[in-house]
Design an enzyme around this catalytic site. Structure first.
Site, PDB file in Angstrom:
ATOM      1  N   PHE A  81       0.637  -1.021   0.181  1.00  0.00           N
ATOM      2  CA  PHE A  81      -0.186  -0.504  -0.184  1.00  0.00           C
ATOM      3  C   PHE A  81       0.685   1.260  -0.146  1.00  0.00           C
ATOM      4  CE2 PHE A  81      -2.980  -2.958   2.007  1.00  0.00           C
ATOM      5  CZ  PHE A  81      -4.247  -2.821   1.504  1.00  0.00           C
ATOM      6  N   ASN A 100       9.685   7.333  -3.947  1.00  0.00           N
ATOM      7  CA  ASN A 100       8.792   6.604  -2.918  1.00  0.00           C
ATOM      8  C   ASN A 100       8.136   5.561  -3.319  1.00  0.00           C
ATOM      9  OD1 ASN A 100      10.261   8.016  -1.422  1.00  0.00           O
ATOM     10  ND2 ASN A 100       7.829   9.173  -0.733  1.00  0.00           N
ATOM     11  N   TYR A 149       1.839  10.727 -10.443  1.00  0.00           N
ATOM     12  CA  TYR A 149       1.645   9.650  -9.734  1.00  0.00           C
ATOM     13  C   TYR A 149       0.530   8.361 -10.568  1.00  0.00           C
ATOM     14  CZ  TYR A 149      -2.194   7.347  -6.907  1.00  0.00           C
ATOM     15  OH  TYR A 149      -2.726   6.749  -6.074  1.00  0.00           O
ATOM     16  N   ARG A 229     -17.545  11.427  -9.940  1.00  0.00           N
ATOM     17  CA  ARG A 229     -16.760  10.300  -9.464  1.00  0.00           C
ATOM     18  C   ARG A 229     -17.054   8.462  -9.200  1.00  0.00           C
ATOM     19  NH1 ARG A 229     -14.151  13.161 -12.026  1.00  0.00           N
ATOM     20  NH2 ARG A 229     -12.190  14.130 -12.119  1.00  0.00           N
ATOM     21  N   GLY A 292      -6.587  19.102 -13.870  1.00  0.00           N
ATOM     22  CA  GLY A 292      -6.147  17.572 -14.474  1.00  0.00           C
ATOM     23  C   GLY A 292      -7.908  16.955 -14.505  1.00  0.00           C
TER      24      GLY A 292
HETATM   25  N1  UFG Z   1     -13.788  18.555  -5.378  1.00  0.00           N
HETATM   26  C1  UFG Z   1     -14.108  19.535  -4.774  1.00  0.00           C
HETATM   27  N2  UFG Z   1     -13.626  20.055  -4.099  1.00  0.00           N
HETATM   28  C2  UFG Z   1     -12.940  19.942  -2.912  1.00  0.00           C
HETATM   29  C3  UFG Z   1     -12.198  18.383  -3.236  1.00  0.00           C
HETATM   30  C4  UFG Z   1     -12.643  17.982  -4.145  1.00  0.00           C
HETATM   31  O1  UFG Z   1     -15.096  19.775  -5.634  1.00  0.00           O
HETATM   32  O2  UFG Z   1     -12.028  20.688  -2.379  1.00  0.00           O
HETATM   33  C5  UFG Z   1     -14.294  17.997  -5.237  1.00  0.00           C
HETATM   34  C6  UFG Z   1     -12.969  17.438  -7.546  1.00  0.00           C
HETATM   35  O3  UFG Z   1     -12.568  18.457  -8.004  1.00  0.00           O
HETATM   36  C7  UFG Z   1     -13.359  16.291  -7.901  1.00  0.00           C
HETATM   37  C8  UFG Z   1     -13.970  14.836  -6.997  1.00  0.00           C
HETATM   38  O4  UFG Z   1     -14.223  16.050  -5.919  1.00  0.00           O
HETATM   39  O5  UFG Z   1     -14.114  16.417  -9.356  1.00  0.00           O
HETATM   40  C9  UFG Z   1     -13.325  14.439  -5.828  1.00  0.00           C
HETATM   41  O6  UFG Z   1     -11.682  14.769  -6.181  1.00  0.00           O
HETATM   42  P1  UFG Z   1     -10.889  14.133  -4.566  1.00  0.00           P
HETATM   43  O7  UFG Z   1      -9.561  14.592  -4.124  1.00  0.00           O
HETATM   44  O8  UFG Z   1     -11.377  13.778  -3.922  1.00  0.00           O
HETATM   45  O9  UFG Z   1     -10.200  13.172  -5.309  1.00  0.00           O
HETATM   46  P2  UFG Z   1     -10.002  12.479  -7.056  1.00  0.00           P
HETATM   47  O10 UFG Z   1     -11.174  12.440  -7.776  1.00  0.00           O
HETATM   48  O11 UFG Z   1      -9.505  13.658  -7.355  1.00  0.00           O
HETATM   49  O12 UFG Z   1      -8.671  11.846  -6.597  1.00  0.00           O
HETATM   50  C10 UFG Z   1      -9.104  10.033  -6.475  1.00  0.00           C
HETATM   51  C11 UFG Z   1      -7.502   9.443  -6.112  1.00  0.00           C
HETATM   52  C12 UFG Z   1      -6.426   9.761  -6.679  1.00  0.00           C
HETATM   53  C13 UFG Z   1      -6.305   9.328  -7.716  1.00  0.00           C
HETATM   54  C14 UFG Z   1      -7.817  10.038  -8.418  1.00  0.00           C
HETATM   55  C15 UFG Z   1      -8.076   9.343  -9.924  1.00  0.00           C
HETATM   56  O13 UFG Z   1      -8.001  10.405  -4.354  1.00  0.00           O
HETATM   57  O14 UFG Z   1      -5.463   9.762  -6.160  1.00  0.00           O
HETATM   58  O15 UFG Z   1      -8.841   9.116  -7.691  1.00  0.00           O
HETATM   59  O16 UFG Z   1      -8.499   7.848 -10.268  1.00  0.00           O
HETATM   60  F1  UFG Z   1      -5.493   9.414  -8.381  1.00  0.00           F
END
Ligand code: UFG
Length: 343
Positions: A81, A100, A149, A229, A292
């Site tokens: 992990f 890492n 990443y 998501r 992104g």
């Molecule tokens: N979001 C907001 N406001 C915030 C945080 C998130 O609107 O304060 C939105 C983001 O834009 C995104 C969604 O909520 O649309 C989910 O965001 P997260 O940051 O919770 O998760 P991510 O989809 O960006 O990232 C996750 C994992 C990563 C992985 C990625 C792709 O945390 O490790 O999915 O699979 F790389």
């Protein structure tokens, strides 16, 4: 029928982190002997709640330590992990991610080769796919990561394939979509610092731990304009690792498998669900898109079902929010004891 306790010990690297600790608890409570190696830079001692688990504090890159662990415990499998996983940070500090997430695990793979330990389970990610070309995404989707990443995990997947060709390593790379939720009893959960993920931030805005949540973009081509998501409960991730372990121990072949529910949920829907679960409004504002972020990321989880016999038992995001809320508002307040962490 063999029980997990009849198996040789399992090495779990990064077992004190968010997903690792839920998996360790699940396996250890089923009788699997587990040795956790964690350097506690991101993991927490308090996240290991099963007394039978052996906890070793140390670095994954410490070849002497790794060698001594293999010599002592004769592991037949490793679950890995430990990794850095913040996309934005990986763009700013790529070398940290390659060191890492790609360099350090080579030490373990070398020890596995020497000790003829042939089963490896990797925490991989949907980020290895890059921008979606087809939706939902199955495992044949092109892998063209768009950040260091995603590349780091993609490279490790590739290395595992090469080790199979060279010395017979069998591996399951589990490509997580969006991990969420906490244990049902609220004893363990998500404690990142800083916290960047949507669900904990929404709940922290409700408790007042942060002032408000900013919704990153509401002009996406989705029904409500916010990103979609595929949220997957951390308890389901834990059972998926157990299924992958059983698969490898039953001489199953290498696999690359999505872990998701196959259902998407928008940022706006998460906010509405959090208000329904807690009965409180979410302080928020709307900001620009985050660099992104694709509009939608949803898994096709068919392969995990057919190859591992696994599917999500808790696909409802409401349950993810309920358990995350229980963790955040429980006796620990969503935080492990920091002094125990430093000890
Ligand atoms: N979001 C907001 N406001 C915030 C945080 C998130 O609107 O304060 C939105 C983001 O834009 C995104 C969604 O909520 O649309 C989910 O965001 P997260 O940051 O919770 O998760 P991510 O989809 O960006 O990232 C996750 C994992 C990563 C992985 C990625 C792709 O945390 O490790 O999915 O699979 F790389």
């Amino acid at each position: 029928m063999s029980t997990l306790s009849s198996h040789r010990p399992l090495l779990v690297i990064g077992g004190a982190g968010y997903i690792g600790s839920h998996t360790v608890r699940h396996l250890a409570e089923a009788g699997q002997p587990v040795v956790v190696l964690d350097n506690f830079s991101l993991g927490h001692r308090g996240a290991i709640v099963t007394p039978s688990v052996t906890v070793v504090a140390g670095e994954l890159s410490d070849a002497e330590l790794i060698e001594s662990l293999f010599a002592e415990h004769h592991f037949d499998a490793v679950i890995h992990f430990a990794a850095c996983s913040v996309v934005g940070e990986s763009v700013a500090e790529p070398l940290k991610y390659y060191s890492n997430n790609v360099g350090a695990p080579l030490v373990v793979l070398e020890a596995m080769r020497r000790h003829r330990c042939q089963s490896f389970i990797l925490s991989s990610t949907a980020a290895t796919y890059g921008d979606p070309v087809t939706m939902p995404m199955d495992e044949r989707h092109p892998q063209q990561p768009i950040n260091p990443y995603g590349w780091s995990k993609f490279m490790l997947e590739r290395i595992l394939t090469d080790c199979q060709a060279a010395w017979g390593l069998r591996s399951v790379a589990l490509r997580y979509f969006n991990a969420a939720g906490a244990s049902e009893d609220g004893l363990i959960g998500e404690d990142h610092h800083p916290e960047t993920h949507l669900i904990p931030r929404v709940l922290m805005a409700i408790t007042g731990e942060i002032e408000k949540i900013t919704v990153f973009g509401r002009d996406y081509p989705t029904p409500d304009g916010t990103c979609i998501r595929d949220y997957i409960h951390v308890l389901d991730l834990a059972t998926a690792h157990a299924a992958a372990l059983a698969h490898l121990r039953n001489e199953g072949g290498s696999l690359r498998c999505n872990l998701g529910t196959g259902r998407g949920c928008s940022v706006q829907e998460i906010i509405s669900l959090a208000e329904a679960v807690t009965g409180k409004p979410v302080p928020l504002d709307y900001g620009p898109r985050r660099a992104g972020d694709p509009p939608s990321l949803v898994a096709d989880p068919t392969l995990a079902r057919t190859a591992l016999g696994w599917q999500a038992a808790h696909p409802d995001p409401r349950f993810m929010i309920e358990t995350a809320w229980r963790w955040l508002t429980g006796p620990q307040g969503g935080r492990y004891d920091r002094s125990a962490r430093a000890a």
